[in-house]
Write a protein that holds these residues in place. Structure first.
Motif, mmCIF file in Angstrom:
data_model
loop_
_atom_site.group_PDB
_atom_site.id
_atom_site.type_symbol
_atom_site.label_atom_id
_atom_site.label_comp_id
_atom_site.label_asym_id
_atom_site.label_seq_id
_atom_site.Cartn_x
_atom_site.Cartn_y
_atom_site.Cartn_z
ATOM 1 N N TYR A 173 4.085 10.477 -6.826
ATOM 2 C CA TYR A 173 5.239 10.921 -7.618
ATOM 3 C C TYR A 173 5.274 10.356 -9.030
ATOM 4 C CZ TYR A 173 6.805 12.800 -3.243
ATOM 5 O OH TYR A 173 6.872 13.507 -2.073
ATOM 6 N N GLU A 174 4.394 9.413 -9.360
ATOM 7 C CA GLU A 174 4.244 8.868 -10.703
ATOM 8 C C GLU A 174 5.517 8.252 -11.273
ATOM 9 O OE1 GLU A 174 1.708 10.568 -13.310
ATOM 10 O OE2 GLU A 174 0.309 11.066 -11.718
ATOM 11 N N GLN A 175 6.400 7.817 -10.403
ATOM 12 C CA GLN A 175 7.604 7.125 -10.864
ATOM 13 C C GLN A 175 8.031 6.145 -9.782
ATOM 14 O OE1 GLN A 175 10.774 9.814 -11.407
ATOM 15 N NE2 GLN A 175 10.762 10.567 -9.327
ATOM 16 N N LEU A 176 8.650 5.052 -10.211
ATOM 17 C CA LEU A 176 9.078 4.048 -9.249
ATOM 18 C C LEU A 176 10.456 3.508 -9.579
ATOM 19 C CD1 LEU A 176 7.843 2.768 -6.761
ATOM 20 C CD2 LEU A 176 6.916 0.979 -8.181
ATOM 21 N N SER B 154 0.830 -1.204 0.000
ATOM 22 C CA SER B 154 0.000 0.000 0.000
ATOM 23 C C SER B 154 0.867 1.257 0.000
ATOM 24 C CB SER B 154 -0.913 -0.011 1.218
ATOM 25 O OG SER B 154 -1.587 1.200 1.353
ATOM 26 N N LEU B 155 1.969 1.197 0.724
ATOM 27 C CA LEU B 155 2.894 2.323 0.793
ATOM 28 C C LEU B 155 3.532 2.595 -0.570
ATOM 29 C CD1 LEU B 155 4.098 4.238 2.893
ATOM 30 C CD2 LEU B 155 5.873 2.563 3.279
ATOM 31 N N LEU B 156 3.908 1.547 -1.285
ATOM 32 C CA LEU B 156 4.456 1.707 -2.632
ATOM 33 C C LEU B 156 3.419 2.298 -3.582
ATOM 34 C CD1 LEU B 156 6.604 -1.472 -3.234
ATOM 35 C CD2 LEU B 156 7.357 0.886 -3.198
ATOM 36 N N LEU C 50 7.841 6.346 4.466
ATOM 37 C CA LEU C 50 8.807 5.991 3.435
ATOM 38 C C LEU C 50 9.748 7.165 3.198
ATOM 39 C CD1 LEU C 50 9.185 3.565 1.592
ATOM 40 C CD2 LEU C 50 7.796 4.699 -0.086
ATOM 41 N N GLY C 51 11.026 6.852 2.976
ATOM 42 C CA GLY C 51 12.018 7.877 2.677
ATOM 43 C C GLY C 51 12.774 7.516 1.413
#
Length: 119
Positions: free
Chosen positions: A68-71, A59-61, A114-115
């Motif tokens: 941010y629309e990027q991974l 869920s955090l991912l 998350l950081g």
């Protein structure tokens, strides 16, 4: 100029497992990279708690990706995990001579932040 990144978080409230048991698994994945934490949780499946933490990390991912629309090419890590006590269900257990002893069924509230690594 680097874009300032605010914290992304996810929380899970009212999990019917005591906070003491939750903190044992939370200590395993605290300050780890997100992919490494997911693999640790996959192989610690003996603990029932690991299911809830996997669910929370996924869920955090998803929250990160939505914001941010990027991974790709980002080293994400678990910045902070907070496990607090939630509501306690109070029950009575009958004992001899017409008495009753109290049973406390504890629940937990979990928050994960998350950081981003500076690599």
């Amino acid at each position: 100029m680097e874009q300032k990144i605010s914290m992304v978080s996810a929380s899970l409230n009212g999990v019917r497992i005591s906070p003491r048991k939750m903190r044992l698994v939370a200590d395993l994945i605290r300050n780890k990279e997100i992919q490494k934490a997911l693999s640790i949780l996959e192989y610690s499946s003996k603990k029932r708690v690991s299911y809830f933490f996997r669910k929370l990390l996924l869920s955090l991912l998803s929250n990160w990706k939505r914001k941010y629309e990027q991974l790709e090419d980002i080293n994400l890590y678990i910045n902070k995990i907070v496990v607090n006590q939630g509501k306690t269900l109070k029950r009575l257990r009958p004992v001899p001579q017409g008495r009753g002893h109290r049973i406390r069924k504890r629940s937990s509230n979990i928050s994960v932040f998350l950081g981003k690594n500076k690599k």
